[in-house]
Design an enzyme around this catalytic site. Structure first.
Site, short mmCIF file in Angstrom:
data_model
loop_
_atom_site.label_atom_id
_atom_site.label_comp_id
_atom_site.label_asym_id
_atom_site.label_seq_id
_atom_site.Cartn_x
_atom_site.Cartn_y
_atom_site.Cartn_z
N LYS B 76 0.87 -1.19 0.00
CA LYS B 76 0.00 0.00 0.00
C LYS B 76 0.90 1.23 0.00
CE LYS B 76 -3.98 1.44 2.90
NZ LYS B 76 -4.71 1.07 4.14
N SER B 151 -9.32 0.33 3.08
CA SER B 151 -8.59 1.29 2.27
C SER B 151 -7.45 0.65 1.48
CB SER B 151 -8.03 2.39 3.16
OG SER B 151 -7.20 1.88 4.16
N SER B 175 -9.33 -2.41 7.11
CA SER B 175 -8.80 -2.02 5.80
C SER B 175 -7.94 -3.07 5.11
CB SER B 175 -8.02 -0.72 5.90
OG SER B 175 -8.89 0.36 6.09
#
Lengths: 480, 480
Positions: B76, B151, B175
Site C-alpha cells: 500500500k 482502504s 482495511s
C-alpha cells in the site's frame, strides 16, 4: 517508647527479629505519637488504631517474617482500604466504599507492614501546595508558618514527625518529591508502572505514579523492594545495574548546562554546587548535560492533567458540585474546554521528551537538579519570585519535577541541608528507566558520604505546644 | 511465464532453491503482468521495474537465501520508500521524500522479498470503500462494477489479479480484512505491535495495524514469520500455542450467540453456518459466545480516528487545503471539534472492550464471525440495507472488523466461497493476543479441509478487454 520511632527501618527489623522489641510495642509507639500530634500537625485524615494493633499481633504470632514485618506506615488517603474510609481529601467521596485494598497496600501488608492510618492531602491531589480547606493544611514541621508541600502533604508530615516509619504517596507532577524536599525527607517516584496504581483514586492516569516517603534511602529501598511489581523480564534486563554499590567513585553525574539553575534561590544553588564539588572530590565524573527544551512541558502536563481529571470527575461535578472545594472545582472545570487535538498533541510532545531524556541518560549514571527552586513557601503565599520574575507558587514548586512524570523516569529527592533560614533543601536525582535500585543506591552513597540525610524537625510538641495555625485560622487563610 | 504467478509461495521458493526457476524470471513475470493490467485494474500507483529486477539479480547472486528470497510483493502506498514516491493516495504528499524505507519493508527485503511497486488506496486510508478520485478506484476483480473494498484496495486487487505474490496493507477498522473478503483473498491483521508501524504514514496511531494480503494462509504465514517483530519474551510466553497443527479436531470454536448474525445478508449467513456445521462434523467443539455490547464501539473508533487524523493533518489542511480530495477533507475537518474529554472516554471504552474480548477468548481457540455483512457493493452504492435498516456502505463493511482494531486482537479473513451472484464471502477468525501463528494455522486447517481457499477471478484480461470503468467514468461516479 518514643525512642523506637527514631530507629532506622532495618534496625527496627533487627530488634523485632531478635525479640528485643515486639511488633505490637512498635505499632503502639507510633500510634501514640500519631494520635498525640494529629490535632496539631493534621497529617492524618483517619487512624485505625485497633486494626493496626490487631495486625501487629498477627505479625508477631506469625514470627515477624516478611521484609517489612512489624513496620508501621501510613498512606495518602487515595489508596483504597476496606477498614478505613477513602476520602481523597474531599467531601465528595463520603459514600465511597471500595471492596478491596489497593494493590500496593496488599503488597506491603503481605510483607508484614502495618497500616496505621491515612494521610491528609491536597483535595483529589489537585495541587502541589497541600492546601486543604476541608481537612486543614498540614504545616511544615520545620516552620509552622510554612507549607509542607503537596499533594502528599500529610504523608510527608507524618514521616517527618515520626508518626509513621514511611508513607506511600502519589506523584503526578512532583507530589511526593516536593513535600519530601520541603520537609527534609527522602521522596522516591519510581519508574512509571513499577508500583501499581490499581485501587488508587486517580488524578491523571497518564502521569500518576505511586511514590515512597521515608527518612533515608535505605528505608526507601526496603519499602520499594517489597512494594514493586516484580516483572522478571525487566529485572533480568537491568540486573547489571541492580547491584547496590555505595561508592561515589567513578560515578558519572550529569548536571544541567547553562541557565538551567539561574532561577533557583541562591542558597539552594549554593548547596547543590557544594554537593557536586564534594562528589567530584570523592571521585565522581561531572558531565554537563544540555537539558531538553522545556518550553511546552508545563502546558503539556497541564493539558493532560486537566483533561483526564475532568473525564474522571465529570459525573461528580454534575451531581455533587457543592461538595468540592472551590479552588479544586474551578480548576477541574477548565478541563471541559480542551480540544482533543490539544490533548493528543500533548501526548506526542510527551513521547518526544521521553526519548530526549532517555538519550541524555545513556552516557551518565544519574542526572542531578535541585528538587525545588525555592524552600518551603509561607502558608498564605500565592506567588514567588524566580530570577526577578513572579510566578504562582505551584508552578515554582513543580518546576524541576514535572518533566519526569511526563517521561516516566525514576526520580528521587534527598535532603542536602538547610538554607540560611534553617529550611530544608532537596536534591533531585534522575535515573534511566528501570534503574530504580541503582538510583536508590546512589542516594544511599550520598548519605554514607555525609552529603545527604534526614533533617530532623525541632520537636516542639515535646513542650506540649502546637505552633501550627488552628483549623479556623486556616480557613481565614483560604478565604484570601 | 504466466504460470509462475499461479504457484504458492512455498512452491515458488522450492523452484528457485532447486534452480529450476531464476528469481529474475519470477520478478519479470509478475512485473509484466502488473504493467499490462495496471491501466485497467488501477492497483498500482507506481511500479519500480528497474529496481525490482536489479534486486532480484542481487538475490540470485547471493544464492536466494532468506525465507522470502525472490518472492515479488507490493505494498500500500503509505509505506515509506526511498526509491519510489510515497503518495498515501493523495496529491498532498507530492514533495514527501522519506530518508529510509519503512521498517516492515526493511524486514521483508532482508528476507529476500522483492518490492515491485506501491498500491493504490483510499486517500490517506480515510475510507473502507477504496474510492479514490485522484488515482481512480480499483474495481473488484470478480465484478468490475463493484468495489474492491479499502482502504488497502490496490493491495487486494494486485494479489487477486496475481500482479504480486502478496502485499502489505494497513488496517485501522478493517482495511486489510474487508478488501480481502470482498476480493476472495486471505487478509491478516496480526496482534497490535507485531508488525512495526515505523515509517508508515499514519491514519490513527492508536488503531493502525500493518496487515498482510495473500492468496492462502500458508503464504500469509511465511510472510508473517519474516516481517514480524520477534520479541523473545512474547514468543516464549506463547510457545505452547505457536505450533502449527492443522487439524480441526478438538478445536474450540466460539460463535456469537443470539442476534449477532441477524443483519447479515442471507447468503453470507448460510455460508458461515454451513462452515460451522462442517467444522463440528470434523470434530470441532462449537461454543456459543455472548459478544460484548457493541453500542458505542463505532462511536469510540470514530472519535479516536477523527482526532488523531486531524492532529496529524492539521498543518497540511492549513497549507494545502485544495490538494485534498473533497470527501477526505470534509471528514478530516470534523476532528477539530471533538473535545478531549470525548477522546479519553473513547480510550477508556476501548480498554474495557479489550478486557471483555480477551475474557471471551480465554476458553476458546478462535472466534468466528462473517468478515462483512454484505458482499462487494456496487461502485456507486452509498447505502446498504441490513435487516431492513439502511446504513452507509462504510458502516456496513466495517461492522464486524472494527472492534478488533480497538482491542488489538489478531484477526484473519479467509474466503469461504461465493454468494448467489458469484461474489466472494469472507469468514473472520479472531484469536487471543499474540496467538498469531496459531490463528494462521487454524486458517490453514480450514484450507486443507477444503472449507476455505482463494477464489480466483475470471481472467477477463486474457481476452484483452478491460471491463472496469475508465478514470473519467469514475470521476462521474464521484461527483454524484
Amino acid at each position: 517508647m518514643s525512642d523506637l520511632t527514631h530507629l532506622s527501618l532495618r534496625k527496627l527489623r533487627r530488634l523485632m527479629i531478635s525479640g528485643e522489641v515486639r511488633p505490637e510495642e512498635v505499632t503502639a509507639a507510633f500510634l501514640a505519637r500519631a494520635e498525640a500530634r494529629n490535632s496539631c500537625d493534621l497529617s492524618y485524615v483517619s487512624i485505625g488504631a485497633e486494626h493496626a494493633l490487631s495486625r501487629a499481633g498477627m505479625v508477631e504470632q506469625a514470627g515477624a517474617l516478611g521484609r517489612l514485618a512489624g513496620i508501621p506506615f501510613s498512606c495518602k488517603d487515595v489508596f483504597d482500604t476496606v477498614t478505613l474510609p477513602t476520602t481523597a481529601g474531599s467531601r465528595v467521596m463520603h459514600d465511597y466504599r471500595p471492596l478491596r485494598d489497593a494493590r500496593a497496600l496488599q503488597r506491603l501488608e503481605a510483607a508484614g507492614a502495618i497500616l496505621l492510618g491515612k494521610n491528609n492531602l491536597h483535595e483529589f491531589c489537585y495541587g502541589i501546595t497541600g492546601a486543604n480547606p476541608i481537612f486543614g493544611t498540614p504545616a511544615n514541621p520545620h516552620d509552622p508558618g510554612r507549607l509542607a508541600g503537596g499533594s502528599s502533604s500529610g504523608s510527608a508530615v507524618a514521616v517527618a514527625n515520626r508518626t509513621a516509619m514511611f508513607a506511600l504517596g502519589t506523584d503526578t507532577g512532583g507530589s511526593v518529591r516536593v513535600p519530601a524536599s520541603l520537609c527534609g525527607l527522602v521522596g522516591f517516584k519510581p519508574t512509571r508502572g513499577q508500583i501499581s496504581l490499581k485501587g488508587v483514586v486517580p488524578f491523571c492516569w497518564s502521569l500518576d505514579h505511586v511514590g515512597i516517603l521515608a527518612r533515608s534511602c535505605g528505608d526507601a529501598t526496603e519499602v520499594f523492594l517489597a512494594v514493586r511489581e516484580a516483572d522478571e523480564a525487566i529485572l533480568a534486563a537491568n540486573a547489571d545495574h541492580a547491584e547496590r554499590g555505595n561508592s561515589l567513585h567513578g560515578l558519572r553525574i550529569g548536571v544541567p548546562r547553562g541557565a538551567y539553575l539561574e532561577n533557583v534561590a541562591s542558597d539552594i544553588a549554593l548547596r547543590v554546587q557544594q554537593l557536586i564539588a564534594e562528589c567530584r572530590r570523592l571521585g565522581a565524573h561531572i558531565v554537563e548535560v544540555v537539558m531538553p527544551d522545556a518550553t511546552h512541558v508545563r502546558t503539556a502536563s497541564l493539558a493532560v492533567q486537566l483533561v483526564e481529571a475532568f473525564a474522571w470527575h465529570r459525573t461528580n461535578l454534575q451531581r455533587r458540585f457543592d461538595l468540592y472545594g472551590e479552588d479544586v472545582r474551578e480548576g477541574l472545570l477548565q478541563g471541559q474546554f480542551i480540544l482533543a487535538e490539544h490533548y493528543v498533541q500533548a501526548l506526542r510532545l510527551i513521547a518526544a521528551k521521553q526519548a530526549e531524556v532517555s538519550e541524555r541518560l545513556k552516557d551518565i549514571d544519574v542526572l542531578m537538579t535541585p528538587t525545588t527552586p525555592v524552600v518551603a513557601p509561607e502558608l498564605d503565599q500565592r506567588r514567588v519570585t524566580l530570577a526577578g520574575v513572579e510566578v504562582p507558587v505551584g508552578n515554582a514548586l513543580s518546576h524541576f519535577t514535572c518533566l519526569f512524570n511526563l517521561t516516566g523516569h525514576p526520580a528521587l529527592s534527598v535532603p542536602i541541608g538547610r538554607d540560611g533560614d534553617g529550611l530544608p533543601v532537596g536534591l533531585q536525582l534522575i535515573g534511566a528507566h528501570h534503574r530504580d535500585t541503582k538510583l536508590l543506591s546512589i542516594g544511599t552513597a550520598l548519605e554514607r558520604a555525609g552529603l545527604a540525610g534526614w533533617i530532623e524537625p525541632n520537636d516542639e510538641m515535646d513542650d506540649g505546644v502546637c505552633m501550627a495555625p488552628t483549623r479556623s485560622e486556616q480557613r481565614e487563610l483560604h478565604t484570601h
